[in-house]
Each structure stands twice: as C-alpha cells, then as structure tokens.
Design a protein around this motif. Structure first.
Motif, PDB file in Angstrom:
ATOM      1  N   VAL A 196      17.045  -8.893   3.729  1.00 13.26           N
ATOM      2  CA  VAL A 196      16.782  -7.958   2.642  1.00 13.26           C
ATOM      3  C   VAL A 196      15.361  -8.162   2.146  1.00 13.26           C
ATOM      4  CG1 VAL A 196      17.407  -7.297   0.294  1.00 13.26           C
ATOM      5  CG2 VAL A 196      19.181  -7.779   1.960  1.00 13.26           C
ATOM      6  N   GLY A 197      14.641  -7.078   2.036  1.00  8.33           N
ATOM      7  CA  GLY A 197      13.262  -7.141   1.576  1.00  8.33           C
ATOM      8  C   GLY A 197      12.658  -5.755   1.556  1.00  8.33           C
ATOM      9  N   ILE A 198      11.391  -5.671   1.872  1.00  5.36           N
ATOM     10  CA  ILE A 198      10.678  -4.398   1.836  1.00  5.36           C
ATOM     11  C   ILE A 198      11.073  -3.540   3.037  1.00  5.36           C
ATOM     12  CG2 ILE A 198       8.389  -3.357   1.965  1.00  5.36           C
ATOM     13  CD1 ILE A 198       7.325  -5.680   0.410  1.00  5.36           C
ATOM     14  N   PHE A 199      11.357  -2.269   2.758  1.00  2.37           N
ATOM     15  CA  PHE A 199      11.716  -1.310   3.802  1.00  2.37           C
ATOM     16  C   PHE A 199      10.825  -0.091   3.650  1.00  2.37           C
ATOM     17  CE2 PHE A 199      14.584   2.118   5.438  1.00  2.37           C
ATOM     18  CZ  PHE A 199      14.540   1.711   6.766  1.00  2.37           C
ATOM     19  N   GLY A 200      10.249   0.366   4.747  1.00  2.00           N
ATOM     20  CA  GLY A 200       9.215   1.391   4.703  1.00  2.00           C
ATOM     21  C   GLY A 200       9.625   2.673   4.020  1.00  2.00           C
ATOM     22  N   VAL A 201      10.830   3.179   4.307  1.00  2.00           N
ATOM     23  CA  VAL A 201      11.263   4.453   3.734  1.00  2.00           C
ATOM     24  C   VAL A 201      11.353   4.353   2.214  1.00  2.00           C
ATOM     25  CG1 VAL A 201      13.130   6.138   3.646  1.00  2.00           C
ATOM     26  CG2 VAL A 201      12.482   5.108   5.831  1.00  2.00           C
ATOM     27  N   LEU A 202      11.919   3.256   1.718  1.00  2.00           N
ATOM     28  CA  LEU A 202      12.021   3.083   0.271  1.00  2.00           C
ATOM     29  C   LEU A 202      10.648   2.914  -0.367  1.00  2.00           C
ATOM     30  CD1 LEU A 202      15.141   0.767  -0.113  1.00  2.00           C
ATOM     31  CD2 LEU A 202      14.996   3.238  -0.338  1.00  2.00           C
ATOM     32  N   CYS A 203       9.745   2.211   0.318  1.00  2.00           N
ATOM     33  CA  CYS A 203       8.381   2.083  -0.201  1.00  2.00           C
ATOM     34  C   CYS A 203       7.719   3.454  -0.330  1.00  2.00           C
ATOM     35  CB  CYS A 203       7.552   1.187   0.717  1.00  2.00           C
ATOM     36  SG  CYS A 203       8.036  -0.550   0.677  1.00  2.00           S
ATOM     37  N   LEU A 204       7.956   4.303   0.661  1.00  2.00           N
ATOM     38  CA  LEU A 204       7.403   5.658   0.592  1.00  2.00           C
ATOM     39  C   LEU A 204       7.961   6.416  -0.608  1.00  2.00           C
ATOM     40  CD1 LEU A 204       5.872   8.097   1.850  1.00  2.00           C
ATOM     41  CD2 LEU A 204       7.982   8.587   3.113  1.00  2.00           C
ATOM     42  N   LEU A 205       9.280   6.332  -0.825  1.00  2.00           N
ATOM     43  CA  LEU A 205       9.896   7.040  -1.941  1.00  2.00           C
ATOM     44  C   LEU A 205       9.374   6.515  -3.279  1.00  2.00           C
ATOM     45  CD1 LEU A 205      13.595   7.209  -0.659  1.00  2.00           C
ATOM     46  CD2 LEU A 205      11.884   9.022  -0.626  1.00  2.00           C
ATOM     47  N   VAL A 206       9.258   5.195  -3.382  1.00  2.00           N
ATOM     48  CA  VAL A 206       8.726   4.612  -4.614  1.00  2.00           C
ATOM     49  C   VAL A 206       7.273   5.029  -4.804  1.00  2.00           C
ATOM     50  CG1 VAL A 206       8.130   2.451  -5.779  1.00  2.00           C
ATOM     51  CG2 VAL A 206      10.327   2.670  -4.608  1.00  2.00           C
ATOM     52  N   GLY A 207       6.485   5.006  -3.717  1.00  2.00           N
ATOM     53  CA  GLY A 207       5.078   5.367  -3.807  1.00  2.00           C
ATOM     54  C   GLY A 207       4.871   6.801  -4.262  1.00  2.00           C
ATOM     55  N   GLN A 208       5.745   7.707  -3.813  1.00  2.00           N
ATOM     56  CA  GLN A 208       5.625   9.103  -4.237  1.00  2.00           C
ATOM     57  C   GLN A 208       5.867   9.249  -5.732  1.00  2.00           C
ATOM     58  OE1 GLN A 208       8.447  10.995  -1.620  1.00  2.00           O
ATOM     59  NE2 GLN A 208       6.929  11.372  -0.026  1.00  2.00           N
ATOM     60  N   LEU A 234       0.830  -1.206   0.000  1.00  2.00           N
ATOM     61  CA  LEU A 234       0.000   0.000   0.000  1.00  2.00           C
ATOM     62  C   LEU A 234       0.865   1.257   0.000  1.00  2.00           C
ATOM     63  CD1 LEU A 234      -2.807  -0.791   2.605  1.00  2.00           C
ATOM     64  CD2 LEU A 234      -2.968  -0.863   0.119  1.00  2.00           C
ATOM     65  N   LEU A 235       1.944   1.217   0.773  1.00  2.00           N
ATOM     66  CA  LEU A 235       2.818   2.378   0.887  1.00  2.00           C
ATOM     67  C   LEU A 235       3.490   2.699  -0.445  1.00  2.00           C
ATOM     68  CD1 LEU A 235       3.638   4.332   3.114  1.00  2.00           C
ATOM     69  CD2 LEU A 235       5.586   2.855   3.613  1.00  2.00           C
ATOM     70  N   ALA A 236       3.767   1.659  -1.224  1.00  2.00           N
ATOM     71  CA  ALA A 236       4.378   1.855  -2.535  1.00  2.00           C
ATOM     72  C   ALA A 236       3.345   2.028  -3.640  1.00  2.00           C
ATOM     73  CB  ALA A 236       5.290   0.680  -2.866  1.00  2.00           C
ATOM     74  N   SER A 237       2.074   2.151  -3.260  1.00  2.00           N
ATOM     75  CA  SER A 237       0.971   2.318  -4.221  1.00  2.00           C
ATOM     76  C   SER A 237       0.872   1.134  -5.179  1.00  2.00           C
ATOM     77  CB  SER A 237       1.136   3.629  -5.012  1.00  2.00           C
ATOM     78  OG  SER A 237       1.060   4.739  -4.153  1.00  2.00           O
ATOM     79  N   GLN A 238       1.034  -0.081  -4.635  1.00  2.00           N
ATOM     80  CA  GLN A 238       0.975  -1.295  -5.447  1.00  2.00           C
ATOM     81  C   GLN A 238      -0.069  -2.251  -4.871  1.00  2.00           C
ATOM     82  OE1 GLN A 238       2.677  -1.201  -8.142  1.00  2.00           O
ATOM     83  NE2 GLN A 238       4.059   0.488  -7.618  1.00  2.00           N
ATOM     84  N   GLN A 269      -0.829   6.855   6.107  1.00  2.00           N
ATOM     85  CA  GLN A 269      -1.664   5.704   6.457  1.00  2.00           C
ATOM     86  C   GLN A 269      -2.926   6.079   7.230  1.00  2.00           C
ATOM     87  OE1 GLN A 269      -0.808   2.553   5.171  1.00  2.00           O
ATOM     88  NE2 GLN A 269       0.515   4.068   4.162  1.00  2.00           N
ATOM     89  N   VAL A 270      -3.024   7.333   7.652  1.00  2.00           N
ATOM     90  CA  VAL A 270      -4.197   7.741   8.427  1.00  2.00           C
ATOM     91  C   VAL A 270      -5.467   7.615   7.594  1.00  2.00           C
ATOM     92  CG1 VAL A 270      -5.292   9.685   9.624  1.00  2.00           C
ATOM     93  CG2 VAL A 270      -2.843   9.270   9.910  1.00  2.00           C
ATOM     94  N   LYS A 271      -5.376   7.886   6.305  1.00  2.00           N
ATOM     95  CA  LYS A 271      -6.577   7.795   5.462  1.00  2.00           C
ATOM     96  C   LYS A 271      -7.105   6.364   5.402  1.00  2.00           C
ATOM     97  CE  LYS A 271      -4.045   7.269   1.083  1.00  2.00           C
ATOM     98  NZ  LYS A 271      -3.801   7.851  -0.251  1.00  2.00           N
ATOM     99  N   TYR A 272      -6.212   5.382   5.464  1.00  2.00           N
ATOM    100  CA  TYR A 272      -6.671   3.991   5.492  1.00  2.00           C
ATOM    101  C   TYR A 272      -7.282   3.646   6.846  1.00  2.00           C
ATOM    102  CZ  TYR A 272      -3.936   3.467   1.209  1.00  2.00           C
ATOM    103  OH  TYR A 272      -3.438   3.610  -0.063  1.00  2.00           O
TER     104      TYR A 272
END
Length: 727
Positions: A135-147, A104-108, A245-248
């Motif tokens: 190694v896997g999903i990391f929140g900060v990178l997911c945010l950057l990708v999502g933006q 969700l954070l990466a808009s996927q 994530q507040v909107k969710y």
C-alpha cells in the motif's frame, strides 16, 4: 407441513389404472412458514448478535480490527524473516524514487510523497488482512488528487505552475489570502502549503468515506466494478498521466488545464509552446528513457531467474542527481529541479474544514477507486496463496491509511500492483515486509532526502512514464478481448475513452453505467427457444443447438433464459408468440374482423344469397386460426421456467396475460421447473386459482418437471378428443 396442491395435478380417481398412477406428476410438500414469526425471530437474532457484549466478543472485535495482533504472535521468525526482510528492503528502495516522482503527479512537493509511503506502509501492516499487497502511492489516485489540487489552486488565485498568484511568488514569505476565490477561510499560506492542504483535505474526506462504508458493511460494492471497467479506467487514466508528464520531459512550465477534455487541451498547449522546450531537460529525458526502458524490459524478461529486480530507477536517480549537481543544470541551463527537501517530520495539522464541501464529490470517487483497487489485489493474491481477506476490514485499513496520514500532510493511497508483484516475487510472507520498507523510507526522511536537491523533474517524469508500460500494453489486448467477449471489450473501450478524452472521474461513472446497461441489455436480447426431448431419456434442450431431439405433436415446449420483469415483459410475450407461431392478440383482432364482415354480409344479402356454412362459423369460433406463413397445430404450450431467476409484478402479470390470451383460443399453457422464489411470486400474484376452484374442468398448474407437464397436457387433450396429441 401441508401438500402444495396449487402446484400439482389433481389426484386420479380410485379406479385409475396402476400405470396411470405411476405417471402422476411429482408431488412435493411445502413447508408452512409463519412470516411474522420468522421475521420477528430473525430480527431478535440479529439484535442479540450485534448488540450483545461479552468479554469474548469484545476480544474478538479487537483482534478482528487489528489483524496484526492475531498473526504477529504466530510469526515464524526462522522461516519468514529472510523473505520479509529482502522484499521489504527492495520495495523500500523502489519506493524512494517513485514516491518523489508521483508527488509531481499529485501537484505536491517531493517530501510529501515520502511521507505518504512511510505512514501508509505502517498503518496497513497493523490493520490490513492481506499478507502480500504493498500500500502506497498509486498513479491513478495521484492524478485524481492532482486534478482537484490544481482546480482549488486556480480558484484560490495560484494561477501558474511556478506558483505566481495575484502577483506574489510562491517562494515569498508574504501572507496570501488563499482560498478567497472559493469561499474558504483566510489562510496565511504559500502555493506549496495550500497545495498540500488541499491534498490532505481530499485524503481525509476520502478516508472518512471508506471507513463509513466499512462501518455500514458495504464492502460488497467492489463487485459492481468489473475487471474490464477497472482496466479501462486505469488505461484511460494512464493516457492522461502520460500526457501530463510530457511538459516535464520537455522542460515546459505550463498550468494543468481544468474541466473536461483536458487531454486535448494539454496537447494543444504543448504544441503551441513547443518552441520553448528546454534542451537540457529534453536531452536528459531521452537519455533516461533509453536507459530505463531496456533495463525494465530485462527485469521483466528475467524475473523468474532473478531473486530480486535490479533497482535501475534508483541508479538512474543517483547518477542524474550527481550529473545535475556538478553540471549546475538548474543555474546554467534553467532546468527544473526538486529543490529543498527537508528532513524530519512536520507537526500534525488539521484538514481545512471549510474546503470539504468543495472536494466532497471528488473524494467519493477517489475513495471508491482506491478501495476497489485494494480489494481486487488483496483477493487476487489471497486466492493465489490460499488464505482469506475481509473486504470490510480492508475498507477500514485503507480508510485509516488515508485519515491518519492526512494530519501529517499526506495524500491518498491504495494498493499498487507493480510493488505488490515485486513483494511477492522476492519472498514476502507477511506485512513485516511493509514495516521494513517503512524503515528504509524513515532513513531517507531523516538523513538522505536533502541529497536529492539537484534531481531534475524530467527524471521523475521519465520514471512515471516508464511505469505506465503495463497499463498502455492493454491496447494490444483489445483484439483478443473483442474475440473473447464483445460486451466486456465494449465496456473497456467506453470507460477508457471517457476517462482519457473527457474526464477521469466521469470515466468511472460512465463505466459503471455502461456495465449496468449491458446487464440490462442482455436480458433484452434473450429470445424464447423451443425445446425438444432426447430420444433416450426425458431431457429437454434447445432444438437449434442439438441434433436428434424430438417434439411432441400438438405440444410445444419453450424456455426463456432470463428473469421476467418490468423492462422485458413485453419482449418476453412478443418472443413467445413469434416462436409459437400464434399471436393471440392478432388472432382475436382477425376473428373480430371476420365476425363483423360476416354480419355486414348478412344484412346486405337475403337469406337465399351466399352465406358461409355453419362449419365456417364454428371454425372461426372454436379452432385456432394461424398465420399462413407459420401455420402449425399447437394445442398446448409448456414454458420451462428453470432459467427464470425471479419475477416482479409485471412478470407475473405477463404470464397471466399469456395464459389468458391462449386460453381464449383453446390453447393450454402450463409452467414447469419453477424455482421456489418464482412459485412464491406466482402465488402472491394470483397466477393460479385456489386449490378448490375448477375452471372448465382443468386447473392452471405449475409442474416440477417438463415431463410431468407434457404428460398432463397430452392426457388433457386426449380426454377432450384430440387424438393427434396422444403419445
């Protein structure tokens, strides 16, 4: 070999006393180096080293590039398999809900998060040099990708969260002219398809950057990202993640704001649409928070006693999915659910080449952050467990963890601290644990994934929010950070504030610039300190820091604890003049004014009128006229250069100006304890006269010890008749 006459005092006469010979300055011999020969031999050596190819070298290169080939044959099955299997199983179970949530954070869509965790675990096990990191999903990178994904979706015409773009729903099978708004090629694709295409293209580009950096051996760039910078960046990004994530949690369907100040824009949008809150999602979010926060705290508190953390997240996901399925939350209450999650794998697909110019800058910042986090965690755990990691090989590993999975519709990965800590605490010994985690994810991808159809998105948002606790706790450490080091605390605050309030990528750049300016600022804040001699031995320290130090009459010893270069050379001179109590520039100006005034008086008054006696003129010309507020008798200045790491041309010129300005006032300036590189810079800059030159009976010398320098200027003053400077 040749004696370094330019850096020592002149030899004594044959008839000198034996005690005077014992007090001669230290003389060392410099090795004569042939610069051309050294450069040529070094270049040839490097060419032979990197361009020669033998069977042994080829084998070594292959083994270095695939570290698993080295350690897997030596795997201690009986001792290690249980710990690896246990840690891999637990991390695999934890990865299932987190992979779905961070999608969700990466808009996927959720399936792509599972793909990402699966492929990255296998590739890093083959190419990585760390035994412990996950190694896997990391929140900060997911945010950057999502933006980036949301920005490109908006440019392509997909304007809303629900996928409505140009009047066509994302669920329709109609062909959309995606990318027409940003110059991309015409592509038949719905919103979900185009979102993962953008994400995979960003991931591919970031991976190429990382591999190129590994190829050019620039793994050292990670040292420029300090712990305070990375911590501030992660904390600022965590605030943005929490806000997104507040909107969710409230069940609102709002588009993600673009550009700067997204945090403020998001909260404004939330407050405006607060009346549209979905009660079902809100109640579910509160219940999940009330369950997960205390249970996660229990896991943290009793982690030393527990063999493995209890997977409360998985329990919450299972229970919430069952409740949503049998309660028909999506149809009865309009709750947003994960939807269809297909099984199996999709065919490989190339990135969208025409999109690379649009995302190239974003991908670079993502590549730097992903590599820095991975290397930091790798080195931390390697040091803890007594083995070494290769930063450049880590660059290759994380680069291929992005390049290869991007063909299978995955998004950017890096090491993740939380899952790495879980692996270590549950007995992980090698990356076999990563392969076990991949098997767990494979089982989910092939069989279990469709069962998460009814899982509410608000539950996934709760999992993300709960996992932000560690980063948000950094705010409580700010007072301690401020007490320990105000510079590091300032870097943390600036990076955090910029990352959260202005722009995430800009926060990283501002943090790097703030760190660089702080380093430069420290050289600007350095002041010259006066040294005194210890009573029992020839050791010199700062007079303001230690008691019982003595000074020499007529001789002042100073130390400058920073390099002297173009940015601080004027500060060095000003600080030295202030500490000596004698500014030669002002003294020259005062002397010129005195001479001008005297000449004017001579022209206006007859020879029989008042005139200064010759003693006054001699005093103005030959003695040192000091400022009345800081009057002191200084005939010699010794500059301790032990803390000066390097000099540039401006630094050498500054030392030459100091020497010349004081020489005009009859004050001798000598240097002591210079590093070899500083001596070379002085020699190249012409600081000292040639060995055969003699200016006024004395040579401008550089000494190996402060004691030698002090004895030399004392003897020189004594020879000139200044009895007050004798020992």
């Amino acid at each position: 070999m040749a004696r370094d006459n330019a850096w020592c005092a002149p030899a004594e006469d044959d008839g000198a006393e034996s005690d005077q010979q014992q007090q001669q300055p230290l003389i060392l011999e410099r090795v004569e180096k042939e610069a051309g020969k050294d450069c040529r031999s070094a270049a040839l050596h490097r060419l032979r080293k990197h361009c020669s190819c033998t069977s042994e070298k080829a084998k070594s290169k292959v083994l270095d590039f695939f570290p698993i080939v080295r350690w897997l044959p030596r795997y201690q099955l009986r001792d290690w398999i249980l710990g690896d299997a246990m840690s891999g199983l637990i991390v695999g179970i934890l990865l299932v809900p987190q992979s779905i949530a961070y999608s969700l954070l990466a808009s996927q869509d959720p399936i792509y998060g599972l793909y990402t965790s699966f492929f990255s675990a296998i590739i890093y096990a083959v190419l990585g040099t760390s035994r412990h990191i996950s190694v896997g999903i990391f929140g900060v990178l997911c945010l950057l990708v999502g933006q980036v994904v949301d920005r490109e979706l908006a440019l392509a015409g997909y304007l809303t969260e629900s996928g409505i773009g140009s009047g066509i729903s994302s669920n329709d099978s109609a062909v959309l002219l995606a990318g027409q708004g940003n110059g991309s090629v015409v592509l038949g694709c719905d919103r979900s398809c185009y979102a993962i295409t953008v994400g995979a293209t960003v991931t591919f580009t970031a991976g190429v950057y990382q591999v190129l950096m590994g190829l050019f051996q620039v793994g050292f760039v990670s040292v420029y990202l300090s712990d305070s910078l990375l911590s501030g960046f992660a904390t600022g990004a965590s605030l943005t993640i929490l806000t997104s994530q507040v909107k969710y949690l409230l069940g609102l369907k709002l588009p993600r704001p673009q550009g700067w100040f997204t945090l403020c824009k998001t909260w404004y949008s939330l407050l405006v649409n607060l009346g549209s809150t979905n009660i079902c999602d809100l109640v579910t979010s509160l219940v999940c928070l009330l369950v997960l926060i205390p249970t996660k705290e229990l896991n943290d508190r009793f982690k030393a006693k527990l063999k493995a953390p209890i997977p409360f997240e998985l329990f919450v996901v299972i229970i919430a999915t069952l409740a949503s399925h049998f309660g028909h939350f999506d149809t009865a209450y309009g709750s947003s659910v994960a939807g269809v999650i297909p099984t199996g794998f999709l065919a490989p697909q190339l990135p969208l080449w025409s999109l690379i110019p649009n995302v190239a800058v974003d991908a670079f910042s993502i590549a730097i952050v992903g590599f820095a986090i991975t290397v930091s965690l790798s080195e931390m755990f390697a040091k803890k467990h007594g083995y070494a990691v290769d930063a450049n090989q880590e660059m290759y590993a994380i680069g291929f963890c992005n390049i290869l999975p991007s063909f299978f519709r995955c998004f950017t990965t890096s090491a993740a601290l939380t899952k790495t800590l879980v692996k270590e605490s549950t007995g992980c010994q090698t990356q076999v644990s990563g392969l076990v985690s991949a098997l767990v994810l494979l089982l989910v991808l092939l069989v279990i994934a469709p069962l998460f159809y009814s899982l509410q998105k608000c539950v996934l948002a709760v999992i993300i929010v709960v996992n932000l606790r560690g980063a948000l706790r950094k705010f409580a450490d700010v007072p301690r950070m401020w007490r320990v080091n105000r510079v590091d605390a300032s870097i943390w605050l600036v990076t955090m504030a910029t990352s959260s309030l202005v722009n995430t990528e800009l926060g990283l750049l501002v943090g790097v610039l703030a760190s660089a300016f702080c380093v430069l600022g420290r050289t600007q804040r350095v002041r010259v300190c006066e040294l005194g001699r210890a009573a029992a031995r020839e050791h010199y320290e700062d007079l303001t820091s230690y008691r019982g130090l003595r000074t020499h009459p007529g001789v002042a010893v100073f130390r400058y604890e920073a390099p002297i270069y173009y940015a601080n050379q004027s500060l060095f001179k000003k600080s030295l003049y202030d500490r000596v109590g004698l500014d030669p520039v002002k003294e020259k100006t005062r002397h010129l004014k005195f001479k001008k005034k005297t000449s004017e008086q001579e022209e206006e008054v007859a020879d029989v009128t008042y005139r200064k006696p010759e003693k006054d003129e001699a005093t103005a010309a030959a003695t040192v006229t000091l400022d009345e507020k800081s009057r002191r008798s200084v005939r010699s200045v010794v500059i301790d250069c032990s803390a000066i790491l390097f000099l540039d041309t401006a630094g050498v010129n500054a030392l030459k100006e100091v020497r010349k300005d004081y020489e005009d006032l009859g004050v001798t300036v000598v240097l002591a304890q210079c590093h070899t590189s500083v001596r070379d810079a002085l020699e190249r800059g012409g600081y000292c006269p040639d060995a055969g030159e003699d200016h006024g009976g004395e040579r401008r010398l550089v000494f190996f010890t402060i004691a030698d320098a002090v004895r030399y200027v004392q003897n020189l003053s004594a020879a000139n008749g200044d009895c007050d400077t004798k020992c």
